[in-house]
Design a protein around this motif. Structure first.
Motif, PDB file in Angstrom:
ATOM      1  N   THR A  27       0.845  -1.192   0.000  1.00 43.40           N
ATOM      2  CA  THR A  27       0.000   0.000   0.000  1.00 43.40           C
ATOM      3  C   THR A  27       0.882   1.244   0.000  1.00 43.40           C
ATOM      4  O   THR A  27       1.713   1.423   0.896  1.00 43.40           O
ATOM      5  N   MET A  28       0.720   2.084  -0.984  1.00 48.53           N
ATOM      6  CA  MET A  28       1.545   3.277  -1.137  1.00 48.53           C
ATOM      7  C   MET A  28       0.930   4.479  -0.426  1.00 48.53           C
ATOM      8  O   MET A  28      -0.255   4.496  -0.108  1.00 48.53           O
ATOM      9  N   VAL A  29       1.771   5.478  -0.211  1.00 44.09           N
ATOM     10  CA  VAL A  29       1.338   6.722   0.437  1.00 44.09           C
ATOM     11  C   VAL A  29       1.312   7.852  -0.595  1.00 44.09           C
ATOM     12  O   VAL A  29       2.286   8.061  -1.318  1.00 44.09           O
ATOM     13  N   MET A  30       0.189   8.561  -0.632  1.00 45.73           N
ATOM     14  CA  MET A  30       0.095   9.820  -1.367  1.00 45.73           C
ATOM     15  C   MET A  30       0.178  10.944  -0.344  1.00 45.73           C
ATOM     16  O   MET A  30      -0.685  11.070   0.533  1.00 45.73           O
ATOM     17  N   ALA A  31       1.199  11.769  -0.430  1.00 46.12           N
ATOM     18  CA  ALA A  31       1.337  12.920   0.464  1.00 46.12           C
ATOM     19  C   ALA A  31       0.478  14.058  -0.089  1.00 46.12           C
ATOM     20  O   ALA A  31       0.693  14.521  -1.204  1.00 46.12           O
ATOM     21  N   ALA A  64       6.962   8.341   0.474  1.00 46.02           N
ATOM     22  CA  ALA A  64       5.718   8.577  -0.259  1.00 46.02           C
ATOM     23  C   ALA A  64       5.981   8.408  -1.751  1.00 46.02           C
ATOM     24  O   ALA A  64       7.066   8.735  -2.247  1.00 46.02           O
ATOM     25  N   LYS A  65       4.983   7.906  -2.478  1.00 46.70           N
ATOM     26  CA  LYS A  65       5.139   7.663  -3.917  1.00 46.70           C
ATOM     27  C   LYS A  65       4.340   8.629  -4.782  1.00 46.70           C
ATOM     28  O   LYS A  65       4.675   8.834  -5.953  1.00 46.70           O
ATOM     29  N   TRP A  66       3.275   9.181  -4.229  1.00 44.82           N
ATOM     30  CA  TRP A  66       2.399  10.090  -4.954  1.00 44.82           C
ATOM     31  C   TRP A  66       2.259  11.400  -4.188  1.00 44.82           C
ATOM     32  O   TRP A  66       2.503  11.461  -2.982  1.00 44.82           O
ATOM     33  N   LEU A  67       1.828  12.435  -4.905  1.00 46.74           N
ATOM     34  CA  LEU A  67       1.474  13.709  -4.298  1.00 46.74           C
ATOM     35  C   LEU A  67       0.042  14.055  -4.689  1.00 46.74           C
ATOM     36  O   LEU A  67      -0.375  13.808  -5.829  1.00 46.74           O
ATOM     37  N   GLY A  68      -0.706  14.622  -3.755  1.00 45.73           N
ATOM     38  CA  GLY A  68      -2.071  15.028  -4.022  1.00 45.73           C
ATOM     39  C   GLY A  68      -2.236  16.523  -3.814  1.00 45.73           C
ATOM     40  O   GLY A  68      -1.726  17.083  -2.843  1.00 45.73           O
ATOM     41  N   VAL A  69      -2.925  17.173  -4.753  1.00 40.91           N
ATOM     42  CA  VAL A  69      -3.213  18.602  -4.657  1.00 40.91           C
ATOM     43  C   VAL A  69      -4.689  18.814  -4.978  1.00 40.91           C
ATOM     44  O   VAL A  69      -5.387  17.898  -5.428  1.00 40.91           O
ATOM     45  N   ALA A  70      -5.177  20.030  -4.764  1.00 38.53           N
ATOM     46  CA  ALA A  70      -6.576  20.333  -5.044  1.00 38.53           C
ATOM     47  C   ALA A  70      -6.757  20.956  -6.418  1.00 38.53           C
ATOM     48  O   ALA A  70      -7.820  20.808  -7.027  1.00 38.53           O
ATOM     49  N   LEU A  71      -5.730  21.660  -6.894  1.00 34.99           N
ATOM     50  CA  LEU A  71      -5.855  22.483  -8.096  1.00 34.99           C
ATOM     51  C   LEU A  71      -4.782  22.127  -9.114  1.00 34.99           C
ATOM     52  O   LEU A  71      -3.659  21.767  -8.752  1.00 34.99           O
ATOM     53  N   ILE A  91       9.820  18.818  -9.217  1.00 38.87           N
ATOM     54  CA  ILE A  91       9.329  17.553  -8.660  1.00 38.87           C
ATOM     55  C   ILE A  91       8.772  16.682  -9.777  1.00 38.87           C
ATOM     56  O   ILE A  91       7.923  17.120 -10.564  1.00 38.87           O
ATOM     57  N   GLU A  92       9.235  15.431  -9.847  1.00 42.81           N
ATOM     58  CA  GLU A  92       8.868  14.537 -10.943  1.00 42.81           C
ATOM     59  C   GLU A  92       7.927  13.417 -10.518  1.00 42.81           C
ATOM     60  O   GLU A  92       7.449  12.663 -11.370  1.00 42.81           O
ATOM     61  N   ALA A  93       7.635  13.273  -9.250  1.00 40.14           N
ATOM     62  CA  ALA A  93       6.785  12.194  -8.761  1.00 40.14           C
ATOM     63  C   ALA A  93       5.368  12.319  -9.325  1.00 40.14           C
ATOM     64  O   ALA A  93       4.930  13.407  -9.721  1.00 40.14           O
ATOM     65  N   PRO A  94       4.617  11.216  -9.370  1.00 45.42           N
ATOM     66  CA  PRO A  94       3.222  11.279  -9.837  1.00 45.42           C
ATOM     67  C   PRO A  94       2.393  12.232  -8.969  1.00 45.42           C
ATOM     68  O   PRO A  94       2.534  12.250  -7.746  1.00 45.42           O
ATOM     69  N   ILE A  95       1.541  13.012  -9.626  1.00 46.99           N
ATOM     70  CA  ILE A  95       0.693  13.990  -8.941  1.00 46.99           C
ATOM     71  C   ILE A  95      -0.749  13.795  -9.396  1.00 46.99           C
ATOM     72  O   ILE A  95      -1.012  13.646 -10.586  1.00 46.99           O
ATOM     73  N   LYS A 141       0.693  17.979 -20.668  1.00 44.22           N
ATOM     74  CA  LYS A 141       2.017  18.578 -20.845  1.00 44.22           C
ATOM     75  C   LYS A 141       2.914  18.300 -19.645  1.00 44.22           C
ATOM     76  O   LYS A 141       4.105  18.001 -19.797  1.00 44.22           O
ATOM     77  N   TYR A 142       2.330  18.410 -18.441  1.00 39.26           N
ATOM     78  CA  TYR A 142       3.124  18.260 -17.219  1.00 39.26           C
ATOM     79  C   TYR A 142       2.997  16.874 -16.586  1.00 39.26           C
ATOM     80  O   TYR A 142       3.451  16.666 -15.461  1.00 39.26           O
ATOM     81  N   ASN A 143       2.376  15.944 -17.302  1.00 35.74           N
ATOM     82  CA  ASN A 143       2.219  14.575 -16.803  1.00 35.74           C
ATOM     83  C   ASN A 143       1.553  14.566 -15.427  1.00 35.74           C
ATOM     84  O   ASN A 143       2.066  14.017 -14.458  1.00 35.74           O
ATOM     85  N   ILE A 144       0.386  15.186 -15.365  1.00 40.12           N
ATOM     86  CA  ILE A 144      -0.389  15.301 -14.127  1.00 40.12           C
ATOM     87  C   ILE A 144      -1.692  14.525 -14.295  1.00 40.12           C
ATOM     88  O   ILE A 144      -2.401  14.695 -15.304  1.00 40.12           O
ATOM     89  N   SER A 145      -2.017  13.676 -13.348  1.00 36.41           N
ATOM     90  CA  SER A 145      -3.285  12.943 -13.367  1.00 36.41           C
ATOM     91  C   SER A 145      -4.390  13.833 -12.805  1.00 36.41           C
ATOM     92  O   SER A 145      -4.160  14.604 -11.867  1.00 36.41           O
ATOM     93  N   ILE A 146      -5.577  13.711 -13.388  1.00 39.41           N
ATOM     94  CA  ILE A 146      -6.684  14.557 -12.937  1.00 39.41           C
ATOM     95  C   ILE A 146      -7.922  13.707 -12.618  1.00 39.41           C
ATOM     96  O   ILE A 146      -8.045  12.564 -13.056  1.00 39.41           O
ATOM     97  N   THR A 147      -8.808  14.305 -11.841  1.00 39.04           N
ATOM     98  CA  THR A 147     -10.013  13.632 -11.384  1.00 39.04           C
ATOM     99  C   THR A 147     -11.140  13.830 -12.382  1.00 39.04           C
ATOM    100  O   THR A 147     -11.352  14.930 -12.902  1.00 39.04           O
ATOM    101  N   VAL A 148     -11.893  12.748 -12.627  1.00 36.17           N
ATOM    102  CA  VAL A 148     -13.008  12.812 -13.563  1.00 36.17           C
ATOM    103  C   VAL A 148     -14.242  12.204 -12.904  1.00 36.17           C
ATOM    104  O   VAL A 148     -14.138  11.231 -12.152  1.00 36.17           O
TER     105      VAL A 148
END
Length: 393
Positions: free
Chosen positions: A33-37, A60-67, A79-83, A99-106
């Motif tokens: 189980t991985m950690v998203m900071a 931590a392996k992932w980063l989470g943001v709101a925007l 920072i190159e980690a998955p976001i 462009k920035y290799n950022i995952s988004i919520t749908v």
């Protein structure tokens, strides 16, 4: 060259505390189980880049943001980690995520249709599908919504669902009835995805509260937010925490004026505070423009020389006054949050004074207050957005 600051008011961020909290969380979770900071809102007021780097170093392996803006800022900082952007992103901005290799919520079929029209590149875009299992905020609520969205996604091979998630409304409460209902609904939602031919690599539902309480049932990724900063998700959870949380944030200033004031003199706007006798009054260069809200004037204290000193009168935009126990020199340190083992003002105490939750307190301390970062007891760097420039000051 270190960024300067010219007012003796600052926040201190203990990166060792961030590291310890991430390490302890990882040890609590199953190995797969991985950690998203979660570093949204400028790392809950602590500093997104610095917290992200520390959390990633701690495992931590992932980063989470709101925007999306927050995610781009992390990328631009190197920072190159998955976001993952946990909130809503405009469909016309999907090319920025690519462009920035950022995952988004749908979570909206119409959004997918519009994004597909706007997106001109052939590069893949990665999505996490969100289920609304009872939070009532964002997410797919029923099978028909999920089916329509998945159908729309499948019509555009550039759009890839790599994750699925939900968010709990009551995981930090002792009564887990509603939590259990949401958990069951989430598993049902995952069964819809399987039926519709979607098998995301990443499944996550655990915020700090759920992950601390149910580490073995949080699928393969948890979102570590408030507890990463050393703050309990709720007062109810404190007695049962599986490990000690190390608080990372403290807030300080220095006295800029000290005076003896005779009895029955008014202090600050409205003169609602009147001296009862000869009193030593100190002026502190912190105000509501710094996030130290006027509501904190009532029954609040700061620490000077290991003494709790009441705030005297209304808090001004840039300053407030406090009643000192005796004469102390100008330049003496004032602690608004923090302190030692004998006398300490915690984030939770400040939240209680305001009738709010601890999440809000470090977030409300404005960027006008420089952040000083410490690692292994040594001062590492200073962030002062007011003076961050390419030119030497």
């Amino acid at each position: 060259m270190e960024v300067p600051f010219y007012r003796d008011t600052w926040a201190e961020i203990n990166l060792d505390a961030i590291e310890a909290n991430v390490v302890n969380m990882r040890q609590l979770l199953p190995v797969d189980t991985m950690v998203m900071a979660v570093v949204k809102a400028n790392g809950y007021g602590h500093g997104a880049e610095e917290v992200a780097e520390t959390a990633l170093e701690a495992g931590a392996k992932w980063l989470g943001v709101a925007l999306l803006d927050e995610a781009v800022r992390l990328r631009v900082s190197g920072i190159e980690a998955p976001i993952l952007v946990l909130g809503w992103t405009r469909p016309e901005d999907v090319h920025i995520a690519a462009k920035y290799n950022i995952s988004i919520t749908v979570f909206q079929q119409e959004w997918v249709r519009e994004a597909s029209k706007c997106y001109k590149s052939q590069h893949p875009v990665f999505f996490h599908l969100k289920f609304d299992t009872g939070m009532g905020r964002l997410g797919v609520r029923d099978y028909s919504e999920a089916k329509g969205l998945i159908g729309e996604m499948k019509s555009d091979p550039r759009f890839i669902i790599e994750g699925a998630f939900t968010h709990f409304a009551t995981a930090d409460e002792d009564n887990q009835t509603y939590f259990n209902e949401q958990y069951s609904r989430f598993k049902e939602g995952l069964s819809w995805l399987k039926e519709l031919g979607i098998n995301p690599n990443l499944i996550h539902c655990g915020n700090s509260a759920a992950s601390l309480k149910h580490p073995e049932n949080m699928f393969n990724l948890v979102r570590f937010g408030i507890a990463m900063y050393g703050l309990s998700p709720s007062e109810e959870m404190k007695p049962g925490l599986p490990f000690k949380l190390e608080e990372a944030f403290s807030f300080h200033s220095r006295l800029v004026h000290v005076k003896s004031v005779p009895p029955n003199e008014g202090i600050s706007y409205g003169a609602i505070y009147r001296t009862e006798k000869d009193e030593w009054i100190g002026t502190v260069p912190v105000g509501y423009a710094d996030g130290w809200t006027r509501s904190l004037a009532k029954d609040s204290t700061v620490i000077v020389r290991n003494n709790r000193c009441p705030i005297a009168g209304k808090i001004c935009m840039d300053q407030f006054m406090c009643r000192l126990p005796y004469e102390v020199p100008v330049g003496e340190k004032v602690t608004l949050i923090g302190g030692g083992p004998d006398v300490k003002i915690t984030v939770d105490e400040v939240a209680a004074r305001l009738g709010t939750i601890n999440y809000e307190i470090p977030c409300m301390i404005s960027e006008r207050v420089p952040r000083i970062y410490f690692r292994s007891g040594e001062r590492l760097k200073v962030r002062n957005p007011l003076l961050e420039t390419n030119e030497e000051i």
